[in-house]
Design a protein around this motif. Structure first.
Motif, short mmCIF file in Angstrom:
data_model
loop_
_atom_site.label_atom_id
_atom_site.label_comp_id
_atom_site.label_asym_id
_atom_site.label_seq_id
_atom_site.Cartn_x
_atom_site.Cartn_y
_atom_site.Cartn_z
N GLY A 62 7.87 4.79 -4.29
CA GLY A 62 6.54 5.09 -4.80
C GLY A 62 5.60 5.78 -3.85
O GLY A 62 4.44 6.00 -4.17
N HIS A 63 6.07 6.12 -2.65
CA HIS A 63 5.21 6.82 -1.69
C HIS A 63 5.21 8.32 -1.97
O HIS A 63 6.14 8.85 -2.59
CB HIS A 63 5.69 6.54 -0.26
N THR A 64 4.19 9.01 -1.50
CA THR A 64 4.07 10.45 -1.66
C THR A 64 4.44 11.13 -0.35
O THR A 64 4.00 10.72 0.72
CB THR A 64 2.63 10.85 -2.04
N VAL A 65 5.27 12.17 -0.45
CA VAL A 65 5.80 12.81 0.75
C VAL A 65 5.64 14.33 0.67
O VAL A 65 5.87 14.93 -0.39
CB VAL A 65 7.29 12.48 0.95
N ALA A 66 5.26 14.95 1.78
CA ALA A 66 5.23 16.40 1.90
C ALA A 66 6.03 16.78 3.14
O ALA A 66 5.82 16.21 4.22
CB ALA A 66 3.80 16.91 2.03
N LEU A 67 6.97 17.72 2.99
CA LEU A 67 7.82 18.13 4.10
C LEU A 67 7.47 19.54 4.55
O LEU A 67 7.14 20.40 3.71
CB LEU A 67 9.30 18.07 3.72
N TYR A 68 7.59 19.79 5.86
CA TYR A 68 7.29 21.09 6.44
C TYR A 68 8.43 21.49 7.36
O TYR A 68 8.88 20.71 8.19
CB TYR A 68 5.97 21.03 7.22
N ASP A 69 8.89 22.74 7.21
CA ASP A 69 10.03 23.21 8.00
C ASP A 69 9.80 24.66 8.40
O ASP A 69 9.33 25.46 7.60
CB ASP A 69 11.32 23.09 7.19
N LYS A 70 10.14 24.98 9.66
CA LYS A 70 9.91 26.34 10.15
C LYS A 70 10.93 27.34 9.62
O LYS A 70 10.73 28.55 9.71
CB LYS A 70 9.90 26.38 11.67
N MET B 145 0.84 -1.20 0.00
CA MET B 145 0.00 0.00 0.00
C MET B 145 0.88 1.24 0.00
O MET B 145 1.79 1.36 0.81
CB MET B 145 -0.90 0.03 1.24
N LYS B 146 0.61 2.13 -0.92
CA LYS B 146 1.37 3.36 -1.00
C LYS B 146 0.86 4.35 0.04
O LYS B 146 -0.35 4.49 0.24
CB LYS B 146 1.26 3.97 -2.40
N MET B 147 1.78 5.05 0.70
CA MET B 147 1.42 5.96 1.77
C MET B 147 1.60 7.41 1.35
O MET B 147 2.45 7.73 0.50
CB MET B 147 2.30 5.69 3.00
N HIS B 148 0.81 8.27 1.99
CA HIS B 148 1.01 9.72 1.89
C HIS B 148 1.59 10.13 3.25
O HIS B 148 0.91 10.05 4.27
CB HIS B 148 -0.32 10.43 1.62
N VAL B 149 2.85 10.57 3.25
CA VAL B 149 3.59 10.80 4.49
C VAL B 149 3.92 12.27 4.66
O VAL B 149 4.39 12.93 3.73
CB VAL B 149 4.89 9.98 4.52
N ALA B 150 3.68 12.79 5.87
CA ALA B 150 4.12 14.13 6.23
C ALA B 150 5.42 14.02 7.01
O ALA B 150 5.54 13.18 7.90
CB ALA B 150 3.06 14.84 7.08
N ILE B 151 6.39 14.86 6.68
CA ILE B 151 7.66 14.88 7.40
C ILE B 151 7.84 16.27 8.00
O ILE B 151 7.83 17.27 7.28
CB ILE B 151 8.85 14.52 6.49
N VAL B 152 8.00 16.31 9.31
CA VAL B 152 8.19 17.57 10.03
C VAL B 152 9.69 17.78 10.21
O VAL B 152 10.34 17.06 10.96
CB VAL B 152 7.49 17.55 11.39
N GLY B 153 10.24 18.75 9.50
CA GLY B 153 11.68 19.00 9.53
C GLY B 153 12.34 18.61 8.23
O GLY B 153 12.38 17.42 7.89
N ALA B 154 12.83 19.59 7.49
CA ALA B 154 13.44 19.33 6.19
C ALA B 154 14.95 19.52 6.25
O ALA B 154 15.55 20.19 5.41
CB ALA B 154 12.83 20.23 5.11
N GLY B 155 15.57 18.93 7.28
CA GLY B 155 17.02 18.89 7.35
C GLY B 155 17.52 17.60 6.73
O GLY B 155 16.80 16.93 5.97
N MET B 156 18.75 17.23 7.05
CA MET B 156 19.37 16.07 6.41
C MET B 156 18.58 14.79 6.63
O MET B 156 18.34 14.02 5.70
CB MET B 156 20.81 15.92 6.93
N SER B 157 18.17 14.50 7.87
CA SER B 157 17.49 13.23 8.14
C SER B 157 16.11 13.19 7.50
O SER B 157 15.71 12.17 6.93
CB SER B 157 17.40 12.97 9.65
#
Length: 324
Positions: free
Chosen positions: A25-33, A1-13
């Motif tokens: 094949g997963h979809t990712v959206a990143l958010y950074d302050k 199953m393909k996931m839609h993932v939110a990532i908090v913090g757009a640094g190296m990790s």
């Protein structure tokens, strides 16, 4: 199953985790302050009478041991965004023309929203939503997402996940980051010292002639990082007090009377380095929350990259198990 993932913090990790997920094949959206790419590999730009000065005021360089990270660094080198810096030691690398160039290169390949400070998570109908605000104070919400990854220092990660996963929060709370005050100084002329770097001198943990790094331009610049002990003792000092102390320490370390800088400032990293652990990354298949960062391995840029990659691998392995 393909996931839609939110990532908090757009640094190296966070970006490393995103790259691994997207390749599968997963979809990712990143958010950074932050206002742009960097995290603790940030570069500060300051206007001076001599033109813009740039300071790598976070991580000063990175080293390579892991074969997969070695391949990544080879790609950065081939595209011109990373180069060796022998002055920092054998095997030391830096971003070109600024330290955050490698982070920018990674971020350009993803959907990243900067200037978005995530404050918390909301669970509705088995999906995740992020709540937060912009720098101007505008309240925002994003979602829904199948899973959330928190790529932040342990103190900040625990605050976000505590209401939803006590086990993850407890592990983060057990980790402790050390602070670091960093001074940034630009001079009208090149300092006569033959030294491009200083290590462990008085209150200084590390200092470097920023312009000595490959690809740098602009006026003479120095970055001075205080020791964790001194930074802890002076954590609530003013920028002016710290700037004066670090400039005096640099003068003493170089054994020179320094000219008046054309610009000078300091930045307080409250969460600069941690002792690390052997956990690699944290993933809860029940809550669908993951945590990654160098603090889960050790205080090296490479470890942040490995932690993000490790988390993505664990997430995908569990998803395959559930489908099977």
């Amino acid at each position: 199953m393909k996931m839609h993932v939110a990532i908090v913090g757009a640094g190296m990790s966070g970006l490393s985790c995103a790259s691994q997920l997207v390749r599968s094949g997963h979809t990712v959206a990143l958010y950074d302050k932050g206002r742009g790419p960097g995290g603790r590999m940030s570069t500060r730009r300051m206007a001076t009478p001599l033109g813009d000065a740039h300071f790598d005021h976070g991580a000063q360089y990175f080293t390579v041991r892991d074969p997969a990270f070695m391949a990544q660094v080879a790609r950065w080198s081939a595209s011109g965004v990373a180069a060796p810096w022998p002055a920092a030691g054998t095997g030391a690398w830096v971003g070109v023309p600024t330290m955050n160039a490698v982070i920018k290169d990674m971020a350009d390949q993803h959907d990243v929203t900067f200037g978005w400070h995530v404050r918390g998570l909301v669970r509705r109908e088995d999906r995740w939503f992020l709540t937060g605000e912009t720098a101007a104070g505008e309240r925002l919400q994003a979602g829904p997402f199948d899973a959330v990854v928190v790529s932040l220092p342990p103190e900040q990660a625990s605050a976000i996940v505590a209401l939803h996963d006590l086990s993850l929060a407890a592990t983060a709370l057990a980790a402790r980051s050390q602070p670091c005050w960093t001074g940034m100084f630009a001079f009208a002329e090149r300092l006569p010292s033959r030294q491009d770097t200083v290590r462990e001198a008085g209150l200084i943990s590390w200092a470097a002639r920023n312009g000595a790094k490959p690809g740098r331009k602009g006026p003479e610049t120095w970055v001075v990082q205080a020791s964790p002990h001194w930074s802890t003792q002076h954590i609530e000092d003013t920028v002016e007090q710290v700037t004066a102390a670090l400039l005096a320490a640099l003068s003493e370390a170089l054994e020179e009377t320094l000219p008046e800088p054309v610009t000078a400032s300091a930045h307080r990293w409250r969460y600069a380095m941690s002792t690390g652990s052997n956990l690699g990354a944290l993933w809860s298949a029940q809550s669908k929350i993951g945590v990654c960062g160098d603090w889960l391995l050790g205080p090296r840029v490479e470890n942040a990259w490995i932690s993000g990659r490790t988390l993505a691998t664990r997430m995908m392995a569990r998803e395959r198990e559930e489908v099977a």
